[in-house]
Design a protein around this motif. Structure first.
Motif, short mmCIF file in Angstrom:
data_model
loop_
_atom_site.label_atom_id
_atom_site.label_comp_id
_atom_site.label_asym_id
_atom_site.label_seq_id
_atom_site.Cartn_x
_atom_site.Cartn_y
_atom_site.Cartn_z
N ARG A 3 -1.51 -12.37 -8.62
CA ARG A 3 -2.63 -11.46 -8.86
C ARG A 3 -2.16 -10.04 -9.09
O ARG A 3 -2.88 -9.23 -9.67
N LEU A 4 -0.96 -9.70 -8.60
CA LEU A 4 -0.46 -8.33 -8.73
C LEU A 4 0.30 -8.11 -10.03
O LEU A 4 0.83 -7.02 -10.25
N TRP A 5 0.37 -9.11 -10.90
CA TRP A 5 1.10 -8.95 -12.16
C TRP A 5 0.20 -9.16 -13.37
O TRP A 5 0.66 -9.52 -14.44
N THR A 6 -1.07 -8.90 -13.21
CA THR A 6 -1.98 -8.92 -14.35
C THR A 6 -1.83 -7.60 -15.09
O THR A 6 -1.28 -6.63 -14.54
N PRO A 7 -2.28 -7.50 -16.33
CA PRO A 7 -2.17 -6.22 -17.06
C PRO A 7 -2.81 -5.05 -16.32
O PRO A 7 -2.27 -3.93 -16.32
N ALA A 8 -3.94 -5.27 -15.67
CA ALA A 8 -4.60 -4.19 -14.94
C ALA A 8 -3.74 -3.73 -13.76
O ALA A 8 -3.62 -2.53 -13.50
N TRP A 9 -3.12 -4.67 -13.06
CA TRP A 9 -2.29 -4.30 -11.93
C TRP A 9 -0.99 -3.65 -12.38
O TRP A 9 -0.48 -2.75 -11.71
N ILE A 10 -0.44 -4.09 -13.48
CA ILE A 10 0.78 -3.44 -14.00
C ILE A 10 0.47 -1.98 -14.32
O ILE A 10 1.26 -1.08 -14.02
N ALA A 11 -0.69 -1.73 -14.91
CA ALA A 11 -1.10 -0.35 -15.20
C ALA A 11 -1.25 0.45 -13.91
O ALA A 11 -0.87 1.62 -13.85
N ARG A 12 -1.80 -0.19 -12.85
CA ARG A 12 -1.93 0.51 -11.57
C ARG A 12 -0.58 0.82 -10.96
O ARG A 12 -0.38 1.90 -10.39
N HIS A 13 0.36 -0.13 -11.05
CA HIS A 13 1.71 0.11 -10.52
C HIS A 13 2.37 1.27 -11.25
O HIS A 13 2.96 2.16 -10.62
N VAL A 14 2.26 1.26 -12.58
CA VAL A 14 2.88 2.33 -13.37
C VAL A 14 2.22 3.67 -13.05
O VAL A 14 2.91 4.68 -12.88
N ALA A 15 0.90 3.68 -12.95
CA ALA A 15 0.20 4.93 -12.63
C ALA A 15 0.61 5.44 -11.26
O ALA A 15 0.81 6.66 -11.08
N MET A 16 0.79 4.55 -10.31
CA MET A 16 1.20 4.96 -8.97
C MET A 16 2.58 5.61 -9.02
O MET A 16 2.80 6.68 -8.45
N VAL A 17 3.52 4.97 -9.73
CA VAL A 17 4.88 5.51 -9.80
C VAL A 17 4.88 6.87 -10.51
O VAL A 17 5.52 7.83 -10.05
#
Length: 139
Positions: A3-17
């Motif tokens: 669930r943490l590797w969907t496109p929406a979550w990848i965008a959230r991870h990148v935004a967090m970094v």
């Protein structure tokens, strides 16, 4: 974990970094300005890392929330049954409030309050003219 590797979550991870690195960079910039003699920058040098910590906190909370899943996905444990009793029906833990509508008492025959009648005319006018402002009421 998928669930943490969907496109929406990848965008959230990148935004967090990006936000954390940016906020820490801004904090370092304020430290260098404070070292040059700008006293106000000492406060900002503390503030930017706090912002970065807040971003990490929100990101971590959302990760935990996603990994827990929705209540429908989690198995519900059976309530313990008392010896010799019938099984209890499931009662929801959180109940929605029930709104009871009360009908106002009707005025006596022919006796209508003048202010109430004027207010009802005002509401009718607002309903008939949805794009207007209340201050445009001609009455």
């Amino acid at each position: 974990m998928r669930r943490l590797w969907t496109p929406a979550w990848i965008a959230r991870h990148v935004a967090m970094v990006v936000l954390v690195v940016g906020f820490l960079g801004l904090g370092w910039w304020q430290v260098t300005r404070a070292a040059e003699g700008n006293a106000l920058s000492f406060g900002y040098a503390i503030e930017w890392p706090v912002f970065a910590g807040f971003v990490v906190f929100v990101w971590w909370r959302e990760v935990r929330h996603t990994l827990r899943g929705t209540p429908a996905e989690r198995p519900t444990p059976a309530p313990p049954a008392a010896a010799g009793s019938e099984p209890a029906t499931a009662i929801p833990a959180v109940r929605r409030p029930v709104r009871v509508s009360r009908v106002p008492a009707a005025p006596a025959a022919g006796a209508e309050d003048g202010e109430l009648a004027e207010y009802n005319r005002y509401l009718s006018w607002l309903n008939a003219n949805p794009g207007t402002k209340p201050g445009d009421y001609p009455g």
